[in-house]
Design a protein around this motif. Structure first.
Motif, short mmCIF file in Angstrom:
data_model
loop_
_atom_site.label_atom_id
_atom_site.label_comp_id
_atom_site.label_asym_id
_atom_site.label_seq_id
_atom_site.Cartn_x
_atom_site.Cartn_y
_atom_site.Cartn_z
N GLY A 25 1.15 -1.24 0.01
CA GLY A 25 0.10 -0.27 -0.14
C GLY A 25 0.69 0.80 0.00
N SER A 26 1.70 1.14 0.40
CA SER A 26 2.88 2.65 1.21
C SER A 26 3.84 2.32 0.10
CB SER A 26 3.40 2.37 1.87
OG SER A 26 4.44 1.18 1.95
N THR A 32 8.49 -1.29 -8.25
CA THR A 32 10.07 -2.73 -8.44
C THR A 32 10.20 -2.92 -7.71
OG1 THR A 32 10.83 -1.00 -10.55
CG2 THR A 32 11.92 -2.93 -9.47
N ALA A 33 10.10 -2.54 -6.28
CA ALA A 33 10.60 -3.34 -4.81
C ALA A 33 9.63 -4.18 -4.30
CB ALA A 33 10.44 -2.37 -3.77
N VAL A 34 8.51 -3.87 -5.08
CA VAL A 34 6.67 -5.47 -4.31
C VAL A 34 7.31 -6.32 -5.73
CG1 VAL A 34 4.62 -5.31 -4.59
CG2 VAL A 34 5.24 -3.74 -3.68
N VAL A 35 7.33 -6.10 -6.77
CA VAL A 35 7.38 -6.51 -8.07
C VAL A 35 8.11 -7.91 -7.70
CG1 VAL A 35 7.83 -7.83 -10.18
CG2 VAL A 35 5.66 -5.45 -9.24
N THR A 36 9.87 -7.38 -6.87
CA THR A 36 10.74 -8.03 -7.53
C THR A 36 10.80 -9.39 -6.30
OG1 THR A 36 12.08 -5.78 -8.04
CG2 THR A 36 13.10 -7.78 -6.65
N LEU A 37 10.04 -8.50 -4.54
CA LEU A 37 9.51 -9.16 -3.70
C LEU A 37 8.42 -10.40 -3.75
CD1 LEU A 37 9.52 -6.31 -0.81
CD2 LEU A 37 11.42 -8.34 -0.88
N SER A 220 -4.86 -7.82 5.90
CA SER A 220 -6.20 -6.94 6.43
C SER A 220 -6.50 -5.52 6.11
CB SER A 220 -6.35 -7.62 7.94
OG SER A 220 -5.50 -7.30 9.02
N VAL A 221 -4.73 -5.22 6.85
CA VAL A 221 -4.81 -3.66 6.58
C VAL A 221 -4.95 -3.41 5.36
CG1 VAL A 221 -3.39 -1.56 7.25
CG2 VAL A 221 -4.17 -3.86 9.27
N ALA A 222 -3.98 -4.83 4.57
CA ALA A 222 -3.87 -3.93 3.21
C ALA A 222 -4.96 -4.17 2.22
CB ALA A 222 -2.67 -4.93 2.62
N GLY A 229 -10.18 2.57 2.04
CA GLY A 229 -9.21 2.68 3.63
C GLY A 229 -10.35 3.64 4.36
N ASP A 230 -12.34 3.97 4.04
CA ASP A 230 -13.02 4.95 4.32
C ASP A 230 -13.94 3.66 5.68
OD1 ASP A 230 -14.09 3.48 1.96
OD2 ASP A 230 -14.16 5.52 1.56
#
Length: 262
Positions: A25-26, A32-37, A220-222, A229-230
């Protein structure tokens, strides 16, 4: 010997995927970081699976874990771990939120901790009641009842989260689900595995449960953020988790209770 490579691959894969889910989310879900992970996590878990299937003494015996009568409780443990920590995480979010996003009780840290007390007490009560239910009607009812209780607690929190007392009731319902479900998993697994492998089978079930816990607390938070987010996003996230637990209830009610010859 200890399967160090297997432990490393499993740890790396789980950590990479969970980090991607918790930070997506952040960082941005297509960053790139998320896709790589995600790619690293999937590759590591695939490598761990292949390595484990080829070793004579792997960290986790996946063939044993996939046996009929065993794979069902394993999957339910994973799903309920997600639902359990999704409930706990979002309940704390509701207690602490200040209402600016359309929901929240704006209470302090002490209240957020105390709201977990009904869950803990009800889980102990639920495990005792589960023993009586098993003695009277057999073990087949325990998992469906536990999964349904989790689904009901999440649905109740989605329906009513404007008052502290409804939050406490929802947490108590979730605690009953925990008592029914997690106290019955060992009894469902043991008849389906050789006596020499009960420790391995139960350890893997515990591992899946904790992976579910970690996944539930992050996802859950994601989900809340993905849904906006509301207040509407909170309801959608809770109902998504409730649907997951309800699907587990339906699947567990259809399982074959007969033990497989060992």
């Amino acid at each position: 010997p200890v399967d160090l490579l297997g432990a490393g691959l499993l740890s790396l894969g789980s950590l990479a995927v969970l980090l991607a889910v918790s930070q997506g989310g952040s960082w941005g879900w297509t960053s790139t970081a998320v896709v790589t992970l995600v790619a690293l996590g999937v590759a590591s878990l695939a490598g761990w699976t292949r390595w484990s299937l080829r070793r004579p003494h792997p960290l986790v015996d996946l063939r044993l874990a996939a046996r009929p009568g065993v794979v069902g409780p394993h999957l339910v443990a994973l799903v309920l771990g997600v639902g359990m920590y999704g409930l706990l995480s979002l309940a704390v979010v509701v207690v602490r939120a200040d209402g600016s996003a359309g929901f929240g009780l704006d209470l302090g840290v002490a209240a957020a901790g105390l709201v977990l007390v009904p869950y803990s007490v009800a889980s102990v009560v639920g495990s005792q009641v589960a023993r009586r239910v098993e003695q009277r009607w057999g073990s087949r009812l325990l998992l469906p009842l536990g999964c349904t209780s989790f689904a009901a607690s999440l649905a109740l929190l989605a329906w009513q989260h404007e008052h502290l007392w409804t939050l406490l009731v929802a947490m108590a319902a979730g605690g009953l689900g925990s008592g029914f479900s997690f106290s019955s998993l060992a009894g469902l697994i043991v008849p389906h595995v050789p006596s020499s492998e009960t420790g391995s089978a139960l350890s893997f079930n515990q591992l899946l449960r904790y992976i579910g816990f970690a996944t539930g607390s992050t996802s859950s938070v994601a989900l809340l953020q993905v849904y906006g987010g509301d207040g509407d996003g909170l309801v959608a996230a809770l109902l998504t988790l409730a649907g997951l637990c309800l699907a587990a209830a339906l699947a567990s009610s259809a399982r074959d209770p007969r033990a497989v010859p060992t």
